[in-house]
Write a protein that holds these residues in place. Structure first.
Motif, PDB file in Angstrom:
ATOM      1  N   ALA A   1      12.003   5.303   1.495  1.00 42.96           N
ATOM      2  CA  ALA A   1      11.794   5.041   0.073  1.00 42.96           C
ATOM      3  C   ALA A   1      10.436   4.388  -0.249  1.00 42.96           C
ATOM      4  O   ALA A   1       9.754   4.839  -1.175  1.00 42.96           O
ATOM      5  N   PRO A   2      10.003   3.341   0.469  1.00 39.24           N
ATOM      6  CA  PRO A   2       8.712   2.729   0.106  1.00 39.24           C
ATOM      7  C   PRO A   2       7.538   3.694   0.225  1.00 39.24           C
ATOM      8  O   PRO A   2       6.633   3.698  -0.621  1.00 39.24           O
ATOM      9  N   GLN A   3       7.548   4.536   1.268  1.00 37.34           N
ATOM     10  CA  GLN A   3       6.458   5.489   1.452  1.00 37.34           C
ATOM     11  C   GLN A   3       6.528   6.618   0.404  1.00 37.34           C
ATOM     12  O   GLN A   3       5.498   7.112  -0.058  1.00 37.34           O
ATOM     13  N   ALA A   4       7.740   7.002   0.025  1.00 31.96           N
ATOM     14  CA  ALA A   4       7.894   7.994  -1.051  1.00 31.96           C
ATOM     15  C   ALA A   4       7.374   7.420  -2.366  1.00 31.96           C
ATOM     16  O   ALA A   4       6.750   8.128  -3.163  1.00 31.96           O
ATOM     17  N   ALA A   5       7.618   6.138  -2.587  1.00 30.55           N
ATOM     18  CA  ALA A   5       7.103   5.472  -3.789  1.00 30.55           C
ATOM     19  C   ALA A   5       5.584   5.408  -3.753  1.00 30.55           C
ATOM     20  O   ALA A   5       4.917   5.483  -4.789  1.00 30.55           O
ATOM     21  N   GLY A   6       5.030   5.302  -2.553  1.00 30.50           N
ATOM     22  CA  GLY A   6       3.594   5.165  -2.395  1.00 30.50           C
ATOM     23  C   GLY A   6       2.802   6.372  -2.840  1.00 30.50           C
ATOM     24  O   GLY A   6       1.612   6.249  -3.164  1.00 30.50           O
ATOM     25  N   ILE A   7       3.424   7.567  -2.865  1.00 22.01           N
ATOM     26  CA  ILE A   7       2.673   8.737  -3.329  1.00 22.01           C
ATOM     27  C   ILE A   7       2.525   8.725  -4.847  1.00 22.01           C
ATOM     28  O   ILE A   7       1.670   9.420  -5.392  1.00 22.01           O
ATOM     29  N   ILE A   8       3.360   7.936  -5.530  1.00 23.21           N
ATOM     30  CA  ILE A   8       3.195   7.756  -6.978  1.00 23.21           C
ATOM     31  C   ILE A   8       2.049   6.782  -7.232  1.00 23.21           C
ATOM     32  O   ILE A   8       1.140   7.047  -8.004  1.00 23.21           O
ATOM     33  N   HIS A   9       2.096   5.639  -6.547  1.00 17.60           N
ATOM     34  CA  HIS A   9       1.026   4.639  -6.652  1.00 17.60           C
ATOM     35  C   HIS A   9       1.163   3.682  -5.477  1.00 17.60           C
ATOM     36  O   HIS A   9       2.274   3.336  -5.071  1.00 17.60           O
ATOM     37  N   THR A  10       0.044   3.252  -4.935  1.00  8.58           N
ATOM     38  CA  THR A  10       0.093   2.354  -3.777  1.00  8.58           C
ATOM     39  C   THR A  10       0.794   1.039  -4.101  1.00  8.58           C
ATOM     40  O   THR A  10       1.422   0.439  -3.225  1.00  8.58           O
ATOM     41  N   ASP A  11       0.721   0.590  -5.364  1.00  4.42           N
ATOM     42  CA  ASP A  11       1.417  -0.642  -5.751  1.00  4.42           C
ATOM     43  C   ASP A  11       2.927  -0.502  -5.600  1.00  4.42           C
ATOM     44  O   ASP A  11       3.621  -1.475  -5.301  1.00  4.42           O
ATOM     45  N   PHE A  12       3.431   0.734  -5.820  1.00  7.21           N
ATOM     46  CA  PHE A  12       4.877   0.965  -5.700  1.00  7.21           C
ATOM     47  C   PHE A  12       5.344   0.717  -4.271  1.00  7.21           C
ATOM     48  O   PHE A  12       6.439   0.202  -4.046  1.00  7.21           O
ATOM     49  N   GLU A  13       4.510   1.098  -3.313  1.00 10.97           N
ATOM     50  CA  GLU A  13       4.860   0.885  -1.905  1.00 10.97           C
ATOM     51  C   GLU A  13       4.629  -0.574  -1.509  1.00 10.97           C
ATOM     52  O   GLU A  13       5.457  -1.193  -0.851  1.00 10.97           O
ATOM     53  N   ARG A  14       3.500  -1.095  -1.918  1.00 11.38           N
ATOM     54  CA  ARG A  14       3.149  -2.479  -1.541  1.00 11.38           C
ATOM     55  C   ARG A  14       4.155  -3.484  -2.082  1.00 11.38           C
ATOM     56  O   ARG A  14       4.546  -4.428  -1.386  1.00 11.38           O
ATOM     57  N   GLY A  15       4.601  -3.282  -3.326  1.00 11.30           N
ATOM     58  CA  GLY A  15       5.522  -4.236  -3.929  1.00 11.30           C
ATOM     59  C   GLY A  15       6.945  -3.722  -4.044  1.00 11.30           C
ATOM     60  O   GLY A  15       7.709  -4.159  -4.910  1.00 11.30           O
ATOM     61  N   PHE A  16       7.319  -2.785  -3.163  1.00 10.65           N
ATOM     62  CA  PHE A  16       8.639  -2.139  -3.233  1.00 10.65           C
ATOM     63  C   PHE A  16       9.780  -3.164  -3.214  1.00 10.65           C
ATOM     64  O   PHE A  16       9.802  -4.076  -2.386  1.00 10.65           O
ATOM     65  N   ILE A  17      10.701  -3.012  -4.160  1.00 10.39           N
ATOM     66  CA  ILE A  17      11.916  -3.851  -4.190  1.00 10.39           C
ATOM     67  C   ILE A  17      13.125  -3.010  -3.805  1.00 10.39           C
ATOM     68  O   ILE A  17      13.845  -3.331  -2.865  1.00 10.39           O
TER      69      ILE A  17
END
Length: 394
Positions: free
Chosen positions: A326-342
């Motif tokens: 999930a965090p890496q999948a979020a990262g393709i939207i924006h790096t902040d999504f991966e870095r700050g994944f909840i």
């Protein structure tokens, strides 16, 4: 004594690093229908919202990927913005016997094939007095061997060039990392040159895959075989060359095979309406067009899948590799999504279609919160929660 746990089957580490938009290259000998196939695929190009021009130049085209789920989601949410997954196709010229030695366009094709994630290999399986085969006769297995060998020989040349510098480097100073990389490169070179095999046919360890991915070698790429038949053979679903083609592919590279007819698809594409196209398919006794299957098989050959972000503002289809968490999948939207994944709030497309709304999905207990170890699956509808103030430290 407690029974021993059964060892888990290790997942094969995948070659390549496809991310976001898929890039596929069309290769084939002259007069096999490669450019016609490219033109047919190009006609499928539909303007994507964030791509002002679908056809980038005469040999490159970007198109939206057909996905009935995406269409349904757009009809359901009626968003202000609709962004489908995209596929970029390159018509790669220059593959003739001895191309690796400079015949034909020579090295011109090298950079083009290196740039793609996977290969569509167009194989001629039709007879025609008007279209002369460059080798004098229609022999698909010979054609398969020719192109497989050309790409393998090009990899041999490149690997031999690559290993020159590390050898000098390791002689000057015992750099362990460089020495380890050199050992891997020499192992790969032996596999391709002495064993005569494609890299994709090997079973490589994680460290070896890391080195392979950094060089994007040609024979490390997956291949989808497009067998171009006459319209008559395609309609009756019978061709004398198909069994031999299937046997060669199984024994050598084991990629997916799609029988199709550029002749049939050309006639279909010239009809102005979908109703007329469907009537033509019915009248001649064919099953369906294969163009959508060609596009989607490119994705499956690379072990890619789609997940969706949905809402009234936008419905968007995202492309990721199987096994992506999930965090890496979020990262393709924006790096902040991966870095700050909840967390990821997830429900399945099929559940939404069955229940009728997000609220109904929640009421049915099919709306879940997933953590950082969750692997996104094909057809997931996802909303990511993240904290942009997170430092990213574990």
């Amino acid at each position: 004594m407690a029974p021993k746990k059964k060892a888990e089957t290790e997942k094969k580490i995948l070659l390549g690093r496809p991310r976001g938009s898929l890039k596929m290259g069309l290769v084939g000998l002259p007069n096999v229908g490669k450019s016609t196939t490219f033109n047919l695929l190009s006609k499928q190009a539909v303007p994507a919202e964030n791509f002002p021009f679908c056809t980038i130049d005469p040999h490159e085209a970007r198109m939206n990927v057909p996905d009935e789920r995406f269409k349904w989601l757009c009809e359901h949410f009626k968003p202000k913005s609709e962004v489908s997954a995209t596929l970029t196709i390159y018509d790669i010229a220059g593959l003739v016997p001895n191309a690796h030695q400079g015949e034909g366009l020579g090295n011109a094709f090298l950079s083009h094939i290196q740039a793609v994630d996977g290969i569509y290999h167009v194989v001629r399986a039709f007879e025609s007095d008007d279209i002369i085969h460059t080798q004098g006769e229609v022999n698909p297995v010979n054609d398969l061997v020719t192109i497989a060998d050309e790409l393998r020989m090009k990899d041999i040349q490149r690997l031999e060039d690559i290993t020159v510098e590390p050898e000098k480097f390791t002689r000057r100073g015992a750099d362990k990392q460089k020495k380890a990389e050199l050992d891997i490169l020499l192992k790969i070179l032996a596999w391709v040159k002495e064993d005569g095999k494609w890299i994709s046919a090997g079973d490589w360890k994680a460290a070896e895959v890391e080195v392979l991915n950094s060089y994007q070698l040609l024979t490390a790429k997956p291949v989808v075989y497009l067998v171009n038949m006459s319209e008559k053979d395609f309609i009756r679903q019978k061709n004398k060359h198909l069994p031999k083609i299937a046997a060669w592919v199984k024994d050598n590279l084991d990629g997916p095979i799609i029988p199709y007819s550029a002749e049939f698809e050309q006639k279909l594409s010239e009809l102005p309406t979908d109703e007329e196209r469907q009537n033509y398919i019915k009248d001649v006794g064919a099953k369906c067009s294969q163009i959508d299957k060609v596009i989607n098989t490119g994705y499956s050959a690379l072990h890619l899948l789609h997940y969706f972000t949905c809402g009234e503002d936008e419905v968007k289809c995202w492309t990721i590799r199987e096994g992506t968490k999930a965090p890496q999948a979020a990262g393709i939207i924006h790096t902040d999504f991966e870095r700050g994944f909840i967390c990821a709030e997830v429900y399945k497309f099929d559940d939404l279609k069955e229940e009728g709304s997000e609220n109904a999905v929640k009421a049915a207990g099919k709306y879940h919160q997933k953590g950082k170890d969750y692997e996104i699956t094909d057809g997931d509808c996802v909303f990511f929660k993240f904290n942009v103030t997170s430092s990213g430290k574990k």
